[in-house]
Design an enzyme around this catalytic site. Structure first.
Site, short mmCIF file in Angstrom:
data_model
loop_
_atom_site.label_atom_id
_atom_site.label_comp_id
_atom_site.label_asym_id
_atom_site.label_seq_id
_atom_site.Cartn_x
_atom_site.Cartn_y
_atom_site.Cartn_z
N GLU A 199 10.90 -10.74 -14.62
CA GLU A 199 11.72 -11.26 -15.73
C GLU A 199 10.85 -11.61 -16.93
O GLU A 199 9.84 -12.32 -16.81
CB GLU A 199 12.50 -12.51 -15.27
CG GLU A 199 13.38 -13.06 -16.39
CD GLU A 199 14.48 -13.99 -15.94
OE1 GLU A 199 14.69 -14.17 -14.71
OE2 GLU A 199 15.17 -14.55 -16.83
N LYS A 205 17.30 -14.18 -2.56
CA LYS A 205 16.24 -14.05 -3.57
C LYS A 205 15.67 -15.43 -3.83
O LYS A 205 16.42 -16.43 -3.81
CB LYS A 205 16.81 -13.48 -4.88
CG LYS A 205 15.74 -13.39 -5.99
CD LYS A 205 16.23 -12.61 -7.19
CE LYS A 205 17.05 -13.42 -8.17
NZ LYS A 205 16.36 -14.62 -8.73
N ASP A 216 21.60 -17.81 -9.39
CA ASP A 216 21.83 -19.23 -9.72
C ASP A 216 22.04 -19.39 -11.22
O ASP A 216 22.32 -20.49 -11.70
CB ASP A 216 20.72 -20.14 -9.16
CG ASP A 216 19.36 -19.84 -9.75
OD1 ASP A 216 19.23 -18.86 -10.51
OD2 ASP A 216 18.42 -20.61 -9.45
N SER A 217 21.98 -18.27 -11.97
CA SER A 217 22.42 -18.29 -13.38
C SER A 217 23.88 -18.74 -13.47
O SER A 217 24.36 -19.08 -14.55
CB SER A 217 22.25 -16.90 -14.01
OG SER A 217 22.85 -15.91 -13.19
O1 KIV Z 1 19.98 -16.06 -11.50
C1 KIV Z 1 19.99 -14.89 -11.92
O2 KIV Z 1 21.01 -14.37 -12.40
C2 KIV Z 1 18.75 -14.14 -11.84
C3 KIV Z 1 18.69 -12.82 -12.54
C4 KIV Z 1 18.62 -13.01 -14.00
C5 KIV Z 1 17.60 -11.96 -12.05
O3 KIV Z 1 17.82 -14.58 -11.25
#
Ligand code: KIV
Length: 273
Positions: free
Chosen positions: A190, A120, A51-52
């Site tokens: 993280e 995730k 979700d980044s």
């Molecule tokens: O959203 C994302 O890209 C993440 C990673 C940084 C692990 O959760």
């Protein structure tokens, strides 16, 4: 490209075997077809549609505005590019937590509508673990995520290293253990002190994937746009830039602008008879 992790599509079982053999797991984010294909063909084991994307693709300030529809849209595009890696799609803010049945419905949509192999989700509280158990019971593999969990950035008081001090460190150790017991097949760590991430990794039966959590994790993940230097202003200590595509993109586009303005492009070589 040989990855050392065996041939064929990466499975959850293979990730567990890699931990047992002490082979590092390589994960990266990708959010669209072309980058997912490039990342997959370059030999990573796990592609995460994180979700980044809220920040690096959609231009939001945080991951909070990202919707389940956004994740489905980008997950489907990435799926078309991924042939070998395990594809994992993030559950966005409040697509879990509200009610277990809703969590299962949203996790199920992400799997069915994108073709991902797992989801995730962030957090390791008792309530999050209940939701993990419900997903796992429904046949949805779950990757956990503790430490800095960006969906809770306001509650955590900003993007900073978590788990400093004995009490905080113990809380994060307990969360990682609880996620493993709830059925997560892997856990992202993280922004943690390296020694804490090493302890969690040594105690875990499932692989840990670190980002800003030192070298002892079973694998590493980075945000693609950050490690390629596309997200130019973002320079946290843990980030190594493996390319400078931001600079290279500006150079290419500026050179195109000047060639078109001057009439130098298109030249006869790039024109049809
Ligand atoms: O959203 C994302 O890209 C993440 C990673 C940084 C692990 O959760």
């Amino acid at each position: 490209m040989s990855t050392g992790s065996g041939s064929g599509r990466t499975t959850i079982r293979r990730l567990l075997e890699m931990k047992e053999r002490g082979e590092k797991i390589v994960a990266l984010t990708a959010y669209d077809y072309l980058f997912a294909r490039l990342v997959d063909e370059s030999g990573v084991d796990v592609v995460l549609v994180g979700d980044s994307l809220g920040q690096v693709v959609l231009g939001h300030e945080s991951t909070l505005p990202v919707t389940i529809q956004d994740m489905i849209h980008h997950g489907r595009a990435a799926r078309r590019g991924v042939k070998n890696a395990l594809l994992v799609v993030d559950m966005p803010f409040l697509s879990f937590h509200v009610a277990p049945a809703e969590t299962v419905r949203n996790g199920g949509r992400l799997m069915a509508e994108t073709g991902a192999g797992a989801v995730k989700l962030e957090g390791g509280s008792a309530s999050t673990c209940e939701h993990v158990e419900r997903l796992v019971a429904a046949g949805i593999p779950v990757m956990g995520h503790v430490g800095l969990t960006p969906q809770s950035v306001h509650a955590l008081g900003g993007y900073r290293v978590q788990g400093r001090g004995a009490a905080e460190g113990d809380r994060i150790r307990r969360e990682a253990k609880a996620l493993e017991e709830a059925g997560c097949f892997s856990i992202v760590l993280e922004l943690l002190p390296a020694a804490l991430a090493a302890d969690i990794t040594a105690a875990a039966r499932v692989p840990t994937i670190g980002i800003g959590a030192g070298p002892a994790c079973d694998g590493q993940i980075l945000v693609l746009h950050d490690m390629l230097g596309l997200n130019e202003g973002f320079r946290p200590r843990f980030l190594r830039r493996f390319a400078e595509l931001g600079r290279e993109t500006r150079r290419g586009v500026e050179s195109y602008v000047s060639a078109v303005r001057s009439g130098e492009y298109p030249d006869p070589e790039h024109s049809h008879e």
